[in-house]
Scaffold this motif. Sequence first.
Motif, PDB file in Angstrom:
ATOM      1  N   PRO A  23      17.374  53.878 -71.375  1.00  7.96           N
ATOM      2  CA  PRO A  23      18.719  53.780 -71.678  1.00  7.96           C
ATOM      3  C   PRO A  23      18.770  52.391 -71.867  1.00  7.96           C
ATOM      4  CG  PRO A  23      17.989  53.712 -69.378  1.00  7.96           C
ATOM      5  CD  PRO A  23      16.838  53.944 -69.869  1.00  7.96           C
ATOM      6  N   ASN A  24      20.063  52.291 -73.082  1.00  4.14           N
ATOM      7  CA  ASN A  24      20.297  51.287 -73.596  1.00  4.14           C
ATOM      8  C   ASN A  24      19.445  50.761 -74.597  1.00  4.14           C
ATOM      9  OD1 ASN A  24      22.723  51.099 -72.429  1.00  4.14           O
ATOM     10  ND2 ASN A  24      22.155  50.074 -70.613  1.00  4.14           N
TER      11      ASN A  24
ATOM     12  N   PRO B  18      14.406  51.445 -66.364  1.00  4.01           N
ATOM     13  CA  PRO B  18      13.624  50.636 -67.215  1.00  4.01           C
ATOM     14  C   PRO B  18      12.687  49.862 -66.330  1.00  4.01           C
ATOM     15  CG  PRO B  18      15.807  50.134 -67.419  1.00  4.01           C
ATOM     16  CD  PRO B  18      15.730  51.326 -66.820  1.00  4.01           C
ATOM     17  N   VAL B  19      13.151  49.580 -65.390  1.00  2.00           N
ATOM     18  CA  VAL B  19      12.327  48.652 -64.197  1.00  2.00           C
ATOM     19  C   VAL B  19      11.324  49.277 -63.638  1.00  2.00           C
ATOM     20  CG1 VAL B  19      12.149  47.116 -62.012  1.00  2.00           C
ATOM     21  CG2 VAL B  19      14.236  46.826 -63.709  1.00  2.00           C
TER      22      VAL B  19
ATOM     23  N   ILE C 174      10.018  45.416 -72.523  1.00  2.00           N
ATOM     24  CA  ILE C 174      11.271  46.160 -72.740  1.00  2.00           C
ATOM     25  C   ILE C 174      11.787  46.517 -71.649  1.00  2.00           C
ATOM     26  CG2 ILE C 174      12.135  48.329 -73.777  1.00  2.00           C
ATOM     27  CD1 ILE C 174      11.330  46.521 -76.094  1.00  2.00           C
ATOM     28  N   GLY C 175      11.431  47.034 -70.588  1.00  2.00           N
ATOM     29  CA  GLY C 175      11.999  47.134 -69.438  1.00  2.00           C
ATOM     30  C   GLY C 175      12.451  46.058 -68.719  1.00  2.00           C
TER      31      GLY C 175
ATOM     32  N   PRO D  80      25.351  40.589 -72.148  1.00  2.98           N
ATOM     33  CA  PRO D  80      24.219  39.957 -73.100  1.00  2.98           C
ATOM     34  C   PRO D  80      23.790  40.685 -74.266  1.00  2.98           C
ATOM     35  CG  PRO D  80      23.410  41.355 -71.053  1.00  2.98           C
ATOM     36  CD  PRO D  80      24.898  41.180 -71.055  1.00  2.98           C
ATOM     37  N   GLN D  81      23.425  40.051 -75.161  1.00  2.00           N
ATOM     38  CA  GLN D  81      22.613  40.807 -76.435  1.00  2.00           C
ATOM     39  C   GLN D  81      21.047  40.835 -76.171  1.00  2.00           C
ATOM     40  OE1 GLN D  81      24.273  39.458 -80.387  1.00  2.00           O
ATOM     41  NE2 GLN D  81      25.624  38.013 -79.296  1.00  2.00           N
ATOM     42  N   MET D  82      20.632  41.511 -76.766  1.00  2.00           N
ATOM     43  CA  MET D  82      18.982  41.833 -76.508  1.00  2.00           C
ATOM     44  C   MET D  82      18.642  41.891 -77.804  1.00  2.00           C
ATOM     45  SD  MET D  82      19.194  44.952 -73.830  1.00  2.00           S
ATOM     46  CE  MET D  82      20.316  46.261 -74.576  1.00  2.00           C
TER      47      MET D  82
END
Length: 345
Positions: free
Chosen positions: A70-71, A169-170, A37-38, A54-56
């Motif tokens: 976030p996001n 996230p990273v 996810i990150g 981009p789409q995730m």
Amino acid sequence: MLENIINEQACEQLRTLVSHAETIICVCHRSPDGDAIGAVLGWSECLRMMGKEPQMIVPDQYPDFLQWLPNTEKIIRYDKHKEGCDWTLRHADLIFCLDFNTTSRTGEMDAVLASSPAKKVLIDHHLNPDVDTALTISFPKASSTCELVFRLAWQLGLFEDATKHFAVPVYCGMMTDTGGFTFNSNDPDIFFIIGQLLTKHINKDKIYRNVYHNYSESRIRLMGYVMYEKMVYDAQRHAAYFTLSREDLKRFNFIKGDAEGLVNIPQQIKGLKLSISLREDTEKENLIWVSLRSVDDFPCNEVAAQFFNGGGHLNASGGRLECSLEEAVKITQQAILAFEEKLKS
């Protein structure tokens, strides 16, 4: 200063692929963990800094303790929107494959992902990449795919403009894939990266609490039950394993992510070299999810490959068995005996 992980030609190829694509998708493996996810969130943020939207898409549900990132509200679950996701994957220009080495790890997305005419870029740290790509960025020695995402952002000159939406996230992905930086994290570069992420004013202590101190009462009781009632400890061979049946999971109100980290706890036993978790799938009969953890130079990835149809890293691996829980226990016992010499050395 970080060394570049791809050469200048590959770097330019990556830029070109992104600039020429209109529909870009970031995908990860099924049962996404913090690194998956990150990486999806972090790399998507990089693409936004490159002027793209981009789409995730993720194959299925991810743990509740990652919902705060976030996001995440922009992430689309394939299992909930299969028809739309299939259309998008078939008509995409560019797909980034993050944190998996083969499309089979995306579960029900496998067929449509593998057959998509879109150009693909693999960013991953697992052994033996096997995806038909325009560009493969594979570094098994990396702590996590999120580490690779950071390194690419750094090399592409994106980090200066990055915000918390990238850094949080990273960092979370790097933290979770190293067990809070307790394994596969001796490279000094990792701590240089952490230092740089902290310049974005992330609260690493809060990130830790959000992940590791974010469980329900039922999960805490499940943890105690597993360690007291279910763990089998082989002192002679420095190994331990435990089972989680469907009945156990129901009793403790199991939700996605509640089993996360349980396999690490037996490692607190002095001298333990190998810990194995066997968990029944909550829906499919005769499907057992296997997690393995080890310390030092004991290769739990070899155990996963030989006995559990899996693989992974030296000290953190996974697999699956299509059998009953009782049969899985017998296979686990066979695996421990087969690696007895290494476990006792």
